[in-house]
Design a protein around this motif. Structure first.
Motif, mmCIF file in Angstrom:
data_model
loop_
_atom_site.group_PDB
_atom_site.id
_atom_site.type_symbol
_atom_site.label_atom_id
_atom_site.label_comp_id
_atom_site.label_asym_id
_atom_site.label_seq_id
_atom_site.Cartn_x
_atom_site.Cartn_y
_atom_site.Cartn_z
ATOM 1 N N VAL A 288 39.193 30.011 65.072
ATOM 2 C CA VAL A 288 37.881 29.751 65.687
ATOM 3 C C VAL A 288 36.769 30.008 64.677
ATOM 4 C CG1 VAL A 288 36.242 30.537 67.436
ATOM 5 C CG2 VAL A 288 38.645 30.216 68.038
ATOM 6 N N ILE A 289 36.873 31.129 63.943
ATOM 7 C CA ILE A 289 35.853 31.448 62.934
ATOM 8 C C ILE A 289 35.835 30.382 61.848
ATOM 9 C CG2 ILE A 289 35.235 33.092 61.111
ATOM 10 C CD1 ILE A 289 36.230 35.323 62.961
ATOM 11 N N SER A 290 37.021 29.928 61.427
ATOM 12 C CA SER A 290 37.097 28.862 60.413
ATOM 13 C C SER A 290 36.403 27.595 60.897
ATOM 14 C CB SER A 290 38.568 28.556 60.085
ATOM 15 O OG SER A 290 39.209 29.668 59.521
ATOM 16 N N ASP A 291 36.662 27.235 62.164
ATOM 17 C CA ASP A 291 36.026 26.037 62.725
ATOM 18 C C ASP A 291 34.505 26.198 62.801
ATOM 19 O OD1 ASP A 291 38.469 24.839 63.018
ATOM 20 O OD2 ASP A 291 38.706 25.397 65.135
ATOM 21 N N VAL A 292 34.061 27.403 63.170
ATOM 22 C CA VAL A 292 32.615 27.665 63.255
ATOM 23 C C VAL A 292 31.975 27.556 61.876
ATOM 24 C CG1 VAL A 292 30.888 29.451 63.717
ATOM 25 C CG2 VAL A 292 32.738 29.061 65.342
ATOM 26 N N LEU A 293 32.635 28.133 60.858
ATOM 27 C CA LEU A 293 32.100 28.051 59.497
ATOM 28 C C LEU A 293 32.016 26.603 59.025
ATOM 29 C CD1 LEU A 293 33.909 31.034 57.705
ATOM 30 C CD2 LEU A 293 31.458 30.804 58.110
ATOM 31 N N ALA A 294 33.083 25.847 59.288
ATOM 32 C CA ALA A 294 33.107 24.455 58.841
ATOM 33 C C ALA A 294 32.062 23.611 59.568
ATOM 34 C CB ALA A 294 34.500 23.862 59.051
ATOM 35 N N THR A 295 32.014 23.737 60.903
ATOM 36 C CA THR A 295 31.037 22.943 61.659
ATOM 37 C C THR A 295 29.616 23.428 61.404
ATOM 38 O OG1 THR A 295 31.386 24.379 63.594
ATOM 39 C CG2 THR A 295 32.673 22.351 63.476
ATOM 40 N N GLY A 296 29.466 24.746 61.180
ATOM 41 C CA GLY A 296 28.134 25.281 60.862
ATOM 42 C C GLY A 296 27.617 24.744 59.551
ATOM 43 N N THR A 297 28.504 24.733 58.547
ATOM 44 C CA THR A 297 28.130 24.174 57.245
ATOM 45 C C THR A 297 27.764 22.699 57.385
ATOM 46 O OG1 THR A 297 29.669 25.694 56.163
ATOM 47 C CG2 THR A 297 28.894 23.822 54.869
ATOM 48 N N GLN A 298 28.571 21.986 58.140
ATOM 49 C CA GLN A 298 28.324 20.560 58.344
ATOM 50 C C GLN A 298 27.016 20.339 59.110
ATOM 51 O OE1 GLN A 298 30.524 18.189 57.094
ATOM 52 N NE2 GLN A 298 28.975 16.672 57.619
ATOM 53 N N SER A 299 26.710 21.212 60.055
ATOM 54 C CA SER A 299 25.478 21.072 60.835
ATOM 55 C C SER A 299 24.242 21.249 59.963
ATOM 56 C CB SER A 299 25.462 22.092 61.977
ATOM 57 O OG SER A 299 26.508 21.843 62.889
ATOM 58 N N ILE A 300 24.298 22.254 59.085
ATOM 59 C CA ILE A 300 23.175 22.469 58.149
ATOM 60 C C ILE A 300 22.980 21.231 57.289
ATOM 61 C CG2 ILE A 300 22.391 23.821 56.166
ATOM 62 C CD1 ILE A 300 23.890 26.212 57.424
ATOM 63 N N TYR A 301 24.081 20.678 56.809
ATOM 64 C CA TYR A 301 24.022 19.474 55.986
ATOM 65 C C TYR A 301 23.472 18.292 56.789
ATOM 66 C CZ TYR A 301 25.797 15.426 53.382
ATOM 67 O OH TYR A 301 25.908 14.226 52.725
ATOM 68 N N ASN A 302 23.960 18.145 58.019
ATOM 69 C CA ASN A 302 23.544 17.007 58.843
ATOM 70 C C ASN A 302 22.074 17.081 59.257
ATOM 71 O OD1 ASN A 302 26.080 15.849 58.769
ATOM 72 N ND2 ASN A 302 26.762 16.794 60.682
ATOM 73 N N ILE A 336 37.544 22.052 53.306
ATOM 74 C CA ILE A 336 38.603 21.096 52.997
ATOM 75 C C ILE A 336 39.765 21.259 53.970
ATOM 76 C CG2 ILE A 336 40.296 20.374 51.267
ATOM 77 C CD1 ILE A 336 37.498 19.606 50.479
ATOM 78 N N ALA A 337 40.159 22.529 54.210
ATOM 79 C CA ALA A 337 41.306 22.799 55.078
ATOM 80 C C ALA A 337 41.040 22.372 56.515
ATOM 81 C CB ALA A 337 41.656 24.287 55.028
ATOM 82 N N THR A 338 39.801 22.575 56.982
ATOM 83 C CA THR A 338 39.470 22.307 58.378
ATOM 84 C C THR A 338 39.062 20.856 58.617
ATOM 85 O OG1 THR A 338 38.713 24.598 58.596
ATOM 86 C CG2 THR A 338 38.056 23.076 60.328
ATOM 87 N N LEU A 339 38.229 20.327 57.714
ATOM 88 C CA LEU A 339 37.676 18.983 57.914
ATOM 89 C C LEU A 339 38.366 17.920 57.069
ATOM 90 C CD1 LEU A 339 33.882 19.981 57.813
ATOM 91 C CD2 LEU A 339 35.310 19.655 59.846
ATOM 92 N N GLY A 340 39.076 18.352 56.020
ATOM 93 C CA GLY A 340 39.707 17.397 55.120
ATOM 94 C C GLY A 340 38.769 16.839 54.078
ATOM 95 N N GLU A 341 37.523 17.304 54.080
ATOM 96 C CA GLU A 341 36.516 16.825 53.123
ATOM 97 C C GLU A 341 35.376 17.830 53.066
ATOM 98 O OE1 GLU A 341 33.968 14.016 56.177
ATOM 99 O OE2 GLU A 341 35.685 13.142 55.127
ATOM 100 N N ASP A 342 34.561 17.737 52.030
ATOM 101 C CA ASP A 342 33.457 18.692 51.901
ATOM 102 C C ASP A 342 32.256 18.033 51.199
ATOM 103 O OD1 ASP A 342 31.873 20.924 51.776
ATOM 104 O OD2 ASP A 342 32.915 21.818 50.084
#
Length: 475
Positions: A288-302, A336-342
């Motif tokens: 869950v924490i990994s998903d939050v970090l990945a989606t959080g990073t993506q949200s900042i970018y988006n 990379i592990a969660t989204l497959g891309e960065d």
């Protein structure tokens, strides 16, 4: 730090009069407070990273004046001495001297204990750096190879059913799939516990039988407690959490188990407790924490890709100066592990080209042969992904090349983000990053963006640095 020290070091490392690594190591150890003040030492690509009992005992001004030292930084609970690309040789000498020296045992002071503990961020930074860095070389190598294989298959040079692809892909992809085993071993080493227990925890997470149950959607229970199965291949945080628990348990069990049966009983009890708790609690929580970090990073970018590109492209190397960039590596790997891309690391890559261009632009303008050699040598090093010789040899002392790198990096970062570039693996920087921009599903805009942004990141700072730098610039 005088210019002569920086210039002399960089020239000497590439000439006949190489400095004495052992002498430098001995001088550094003396000035950081000798073995009495050292709790541990590691190194990254350019820095010796000391964990000192008391940073105030280190004679920082004298260390900066040593020939071969490019600078000193204290951050993340570590006392970092910037050496450059020769750091591994100096580190070996440091290790040799420490192994040969004998220091009388002395009682810990309250100040030393406080420094050892540090705040939560410092302890987290030390832990992550200590776990990730030992595997970075192999991680980089396998990441680059995965990208190269993706490129070769995209251009139909080889097929995915060929023996060449199958053999090479087995270890290129195998490293990342079985990363929980590798990180489990590394984490246990860092925590001074049994590394084979750490590896076994990782092996349990990616065991084929468990993977099959997850893929088949089986409802699994453990003593009637439901198990939330997920895919742990390529994951980072679940195994680290499990090993942290195992290390704590191991230290608690060791003194309580009779010596005659300790060899197998301690690992057995540790694993019997840790592995189920990892599957039941730690693994799902860390996922869950990994998903939050990945989606959080993506949200900042988006929120604003171009603004993100400008800010990171221009100023990421300031994070490198403070030595905190390794704290971000798990997040980038997790993307990379969660989204497959960065998309974030795709932006950060342009900062390396920007510094390389600024260094070469500086070199082209200089009349002094030493400064020209300094600019060209560090610029070429930058093209292969190592920026700290540029930062401490040119960017900080002369300032204007750093301004040029800020401008070019910001512009190239905006291009990278605006074109929607992604990195599909984690590994090298600058020229070595090219394969990582190749989508395993087939070539896409990411590789085109890499080519355009890298060219802009290199050429713009080169031109600006050449224009605004004086031929006789002094520090």
């Amino acid at each position: 730090m005088s210019r002569m020290h920086v210039d002399g070091y960089l020239i000497d490392r590439n000439g006949a009069d190489k400095m004495n690594d052992k002498k430098l190591a001995s001088e550094i150890l003396e000035l950081v407070g000798t073995k009495r003040n050292i709790q541990g030492v590691t190194h990254c690509m350019t820095r010796l990273r000391f964990n000192l009992k008391d940073d105030t005992q280190a004679e920082t001004d004298k260390i900066k004046e040593l020939e071969g030292v490019m600078g000193v930084a204290t951050s993340g609970g570590q006392y970092q001495i910037i050496i450059g690309t020769n750091v591994s040789q100096v580190y070996l000498e440091v290790e040799s001297i420490l192994a040969d020296s004998v220091t009388p045992k002395e009682p810990e002071t309250s100040q030393a204990s406080a420094v050892e503990e540090g705040n939560l961020f410092n302890r987290f930074f030390k832990l992550i750096s200590g776990i990730i860095f030992p595997v970075m070389g192999v991680m980089t190598a396998t990441g680059i190879l995965k990208g190269v294989l993706a490129g070769l298959t995209s251009f139909n040079v080889i097929g995915t059913d060929s023996g060449i692809y199958s053999i090479l892909y087995s270890f290129a992809d195998g490293f990342f799939y079985f990363m929980p085993i590798i990180l489990g071993f590394s984490a246990a080493n860092k925590l001074k516990s049994n590394p084979y227990i750490g590896a076994t925890i990782g092996a349990a997470l990616v065991y084929p039988g468990i993977v099959t149950l997850y893929n088949d959607g089986v409802d699994l229970t453990f003593f009637k407690v439901p198990v939330v199965l997920t895919s742990y291949g390529n994951s980072v945080f679940p195994v680290i959490a499990g090993v942290m628990l195992a290390a704590w348990l191991e230290k608690k069990l060791e003194p309580k188990i009779p010596a005659a049966i300790k060899l197998f009983t301690v690992p057995l009890l540790t694993l019997l407790i840790t592995v189920p708790l990892t599957f039941l609690v730690l693994g799902p929580l860390m996922t869950v924490i990994s998903d939050v970090l990945a989606t959080g990073t993506q949200s900042i970018y988006n929120f604003s890709p171009i603004l993100t590109g400008i800010i990171l492209g221009a100023f990421w190397q300031l994070v490198v100066i403070f030595g905190l960039h390794y704290a971000f590596i798990p997040i980038l790997i997790n993307n990379i592990a969660t989204l497959g891309e960065d998309p974030i690391n795709a932006i950060l890559n342009v900062t390396v080209f920007a510094l390389a261009g600024a260094a070469i632009g500086f070199a082209l303008k200089q009349k002094d042969q030493k400064k020209r050699a300094l600019g060209f040598s560090t610029g070429i090093t930058g093209l292969f992904g190592v920026t700290e010789p540029i930062i401490y040899g040119i960017a900080i002392p002369y300032k204007k090349p750093f301004i040029a790198a800020f401008i070019g990096g910001g512009l190239a970062g905006a291009i990278t983000a605006g074109m929607g570039a992604r990195m599909y693996g984690f590994g090298g920087n600058a020229l070595f990053a090219a394969p990582l921009f190749i989508n395993p599903k087939g070539m896409d805009v990411s590789f085109t963006a890499y080519l355009i942004a890298s060219l802009v990141a290199f050429v713009v700072p080169l031109v600006i640095s050449y224009v605004i730098t004086k031929a006789d610039d002094t520090i």
